[in-house]
Design a protein around this motif. Sequence first.
Motif, PDB file in Angstrom:
ATOM      1  N   THR A   3       0.829  -1.202   0.000  1.00 18.34           N
ATOM      2  CA  THR A   3       0.000   0.000   0.000  1.00 18.34           C
ATOM      3  C   THR A   3       0.865   1.254   0.000  1.00 18.34           C
ATOM      4  O   THR A   3       1.973   1.267   0.544  1.00 18.34           O
ATOM      5  CB  THR A   3      -0.949   0.067   1.215  1.00 18.34           C
ATOM      6  OG1 THR A   3      -0.185   0.062   2.418  1.00 18.34           O
ATOM      7  CG2 THR A   3      -1.939  -1.095   1.199  1.00 18.34           C
ATOM      8  N   TRP A  32      -0.449   8.438   0.882  1.00 20.49           N
ATOM      9  CA  TRP A  32      -0.111   9.749   0.332  1.00 20.49           C
ATOM     10  C   TRP A  32       0.365  10.716   1.410  1.00 20.49           C
ATOM     11  O   TRP A  32      -0.182  10.764   2.508  1.00 20.49           O
ATOM     12  CB  TRP A  32      -1.322  10.339  -0.382  1.00 20.49           C
ATOM     13  CG  TRP A  32      -1.465   9.827  -1.776  1.00 20.49           C
ATOM     14  CD1 TRP A  32      -2.286   8.829  -2.201  1.00 20.49           C
ATOM     15  CD2 TRP A  32      -0.749  10.286  -2.917  1.00 20.49           C
ATOM     16  NE1 TRP A  32      -2.124   8.635  -3.544  1.00 20.49           N
ATOM     17  CE2 TRP A  32      -1.180   9.522  -4.011  1.00 20.49           C
ATOM     18  CE3 TRP A  32       0.228  11.261  -3.127  1.00 20.49           C
ATOM     19  CZ2 TRP A  32      -0.684   9.703  -5.305  1.00 20.49           C
ATOM     20  CZ3 TRP A  32       0.717  11.442  -4.405  1.00 20.49           C
ATOM     21  CH2 TRP A  32       0.264  10.677  -5.486  1.00 20.49           C
ATOM     22  N   LYS A  81      -2.637  15.370  -5.782  1.00 20.84           N
ATOM     23  CA  LYS A  81      -4.046  15.131  -5.450  1.00 20.84           C
ATOM     24  C   LYS A  81      -4.954  16.025  -6.299  1.00 20.84           C
ATOM     25  O   LYS A  81      -5.962  15.558  -6.854  1.00 20.84           O
ATOM     26  CB  LYS A  81      -4.298  15.393  -3.968  1.00 20.84           C
ATOM     27  CG  LYS A  81      -5.746  15.153  -3.563  1.00 20.84           C
ATOM     28  CD  LYS A  81      -5.969  15.462  -2.095  1.00 20.84           C
ATOM     29  CE  LYS A  81      -7.416  15.180  -1.698  1.00 20.84           C
ATOM     30  NZ  LYS A  81      -7.686  15.595  -0.315  1.00 20.84           N
ATOM     31  N   GLN A 108      -7.808  14.917  -8.938  1.00 21.70           N
ATOM     32  CA  GLN A 108      -9.197  15.388  -8.895  1.00 21.70           C
ATOM     33  C   GLN A 108      -9.618  15.940 -10.254  1.00 21.70           C
ATOM     34  O   GLN A 108     -10.704  15.631 -10.739  1.00 21.70           O
ATOM     35  CB  GLN A 108      -9.358  16.458  -7.804  1.00 21.70           C
ATOM     36  CG  GLN A 108      -9.269  15.896  -6.405  1.00 21.70           C
ATOM     37  CD  GLN A 108      -9.144  16.964  -5.323  1.00 21.70           C
ATOM     38  OE1 GLN A 108      -8.612  18.050  -5.539  1.00 21.70           O
ATOM     39  NE2 GLN A 108      -9.623  16.632  -4.124  1.00 21.70           N
ATOM     40  N   ALA A 133      -8.509   8.212  -9.424  1.00 19.59           N
ATOM     41  CA  ALA A 133      -8.787   7.914  -8.009  1.00 19.59           C
ATOM     42  C   ALA A 133      -7.543   7.571  -7.200  1.00 19.59           C
ATOM     43  O   ALA A 133      -7.490   7.880  -6.007  1.00 19.59           O
ATOM     44  CB  ALA A 133      -9.805   6.780  -7.903  1.00 19.59           C
ATOM     45  N   ASP A 134      -6.535   6.949  -7.816  1.00 22.28           N
ATOM     46  CA  ASP A 134      -5.337   6.579  -7.061  1.00 22.28           C
ATOM     47  C   ASP A 134      -4.609   7.803  -6.501  1.00 22.28           C
ATOM     48  O   ASP A 134      -3.849   7.692  -5.543  1.00 22.28           O
ATOM     49  CB  ASP A 134      -4.370   5.769  -7.921  1.00 22.28           C
ATOM     50  CG  ASP A 134      -4.814   4.328  -8.104  1.00 22.28           C
ATOM     51  OD1 ASP A 134      -5.780   3.896  -7.438  1.00 22.28           O
ATOM     52  OD2 ASP A 134      -4.183   3.625  -8.917  1.00 22.28           O
ATOM     53  N   THR A 192      -6.282  10.511  -5.416  1.00 17.41           N
ATOM     54  CA  THR A 192      -7.192  11.197  -4.490  1.00 17.41           C
ATOM     55  C   THR A 192      -7.639  10.310  -3.329  1.00 17.41           C
ATOM     56  O   THR A 192      -8.388  10.759  -2.468  1.00 17.41           O
ATOM     57  CB  THR A 192      -8.435  11.708  -5.232  1.00 17.41           C
ATOM     58  OG1 THR A 192      -9.150  10.606  -5.777  1.00 17.41           O
ATOM     59  CG2 THR A 192      -8.048  12.675  -6.346  1.00 17.41           C
ATOM     60  N   THR A 193      -7.178   9.081  -3.318  1.00 16.28           N
ATOM     61  CA  THR A 193      -7.493   8.132  -2.255  1.00 16.28           C
ATOM     62  C   THR A 193      -6.310   8.092  -1.300  1.00 16.28           C
ATOM     63  O   THR A 193      -5.173   7.874  -1.735  1.00 16.28           O
ATOM     64  CB  THR A 193      -7.759   6.727  -2.843  1.00 16.28           C
ATOM     65  OG1 THR A 193      -8.799   6.840  -3.810  1.00 16.28           O
ATOM     66  CG2 THR A 193      -8.146   5.744  -1.764  1.00 16.28           C
ATOM     67  N   ARG A 194      -6.568   8.316  -0.022  1.00 21.40           N
ATOM     68  CA  ARG A 194      -5.506   8.460   0.982  1.00 21.40           C
ATOM     69  C   ARG A 194      -4.512   7.303   0.971  1.00 21.40           C
ATOM     70  O   ARG A 194      -3.310   7.488   1.014  1.00 21.40           O
ATOM     71  CB  ARG A 194      -6.146   8.591   2.364  1.00 21.40           C
ATOM     72  CG  ARG A 194      -5.159   8.751   3.494  1.00 21.40           C
ATOM     73  CD  ARG A 194      -5.903   8.930   4.833  1.00 21.40           C
ATOM     74  NE  ARG A 194      -4.965   9.184   5.897  1.00 21.40           N
ATOM     75  CZ  ARG A 194      -4.479   8.254   6.695  1.00 21.40           C
ATOM     76  NH1 ARG A 194      -4.844   6.990   6.564  1.00 21.40           N
ATOM     77  NH2 ARG A 194      -3.628   8.571   7.642  1.00 21.40           N
ATOM     78  N   GLN A 195      -5.012   6.063   0.949  1.00 19.99           N
ATOM     79  CA  GLN A 195      -4.159   4.873   0.933  1.00 19.99           C
ATOM     80  C   GLN A 195      -4.592   3.997  -0.235  1.00 19.99           C
ATOM     81  O   GLN A 195      -5.772   3.680  -0.372  1.00 19.99           O
ATOM     82  CB  GLN A 195      -4.263   4.107   2.249  1.00 19.99           C
ATOM     83  CG  GLN A 195      -3.276   2.966   2.344  1.00 19.99           C
ATOM     84  CD  GLN A 195      -3.227   2.366   3.739  1.00 19.99           C
ATOM     85  OE1 GLN A 195      -4.126   2.540   4.539  1.00 19.99           O
ATOM     86  NE2 GLN A 195      -2.163   1.642   4.027  1.00 19.99           N
ATOM     87  N   VAL A 196      -3.616   3.618  -1.049  1.00 21.89           N
ATOM     88  CA  VAL A 196      -3.880   2.910  -2.298  1.00 21.89           C
ATOM     89  C   VAL A 196      -3.137   1.582  -2.309  1.00 21.89           C
ATOM     90  O   VAL A 196      -1.953   1.536  -1.969  1.00 21.89           O
ATOM     91  CB  VAL A 196      -3.393   3.761  -3.503  1.00 21.89           C
ATOM     92  CG1 VAL A 196      -3.671   3.077  -4.807  1.00 21.89           C
ATOM     93  CG2 VAL A 196      -3.999   5.144  -3.472  1.00 21.89           C
TER      94      VAL A 196
END
Length: 172
Positions: free
Chosen positions: A87, A90, A109, A113, A118-119, A121-125
Amino acid sequence: MQRTLVAILFSLVSAHAMSQTPTQFIDAAREGLALQTSANTAAWHLGEEENWAADLDAGTLVFTFANGTTATAPIQVVGTYNQDDGTFLWGWDHPSVPEPLRTHAQLAKAWGQQNGVADFTTRQVECSEDEAWSFAAVANRLGGGNGVYRGPAGSTLVFMTLGTVTLAKAKH
């Protein structure tokens, strides 16, 4: 103030960024990073350091070489990659990253947007290490960085963009 600065910086790069598809932009960011890495390797021997140390309070990264030379650069923290669970967390919402060191991650980020990626803008990927390099390359390109360093800290890899590198010879 910090968010205003991010908005201003992002507006400066967004016109060019918007003329490419997200995939084209990421590919170009990776190509640019490869060129920067080659230049840094040739100029000051990036990758040959004996030690590295990040000071998040000072916002600097110091590389130490066998001959005593040091290379120091201001940094921005893009995020951390956990090799144990695959994982990426960010830097724009990382509990260990001070607010002043989040700017390049925040630019990434904002780009995510605007482009519906989405990768970004998603906190943990969940991702591969190679994808983490792409995240860092995009942040580096958007922030006008001078390269990226991936510093190992146990099973965690810290991805940081570099500012202007200053070299200092060992004092004898």
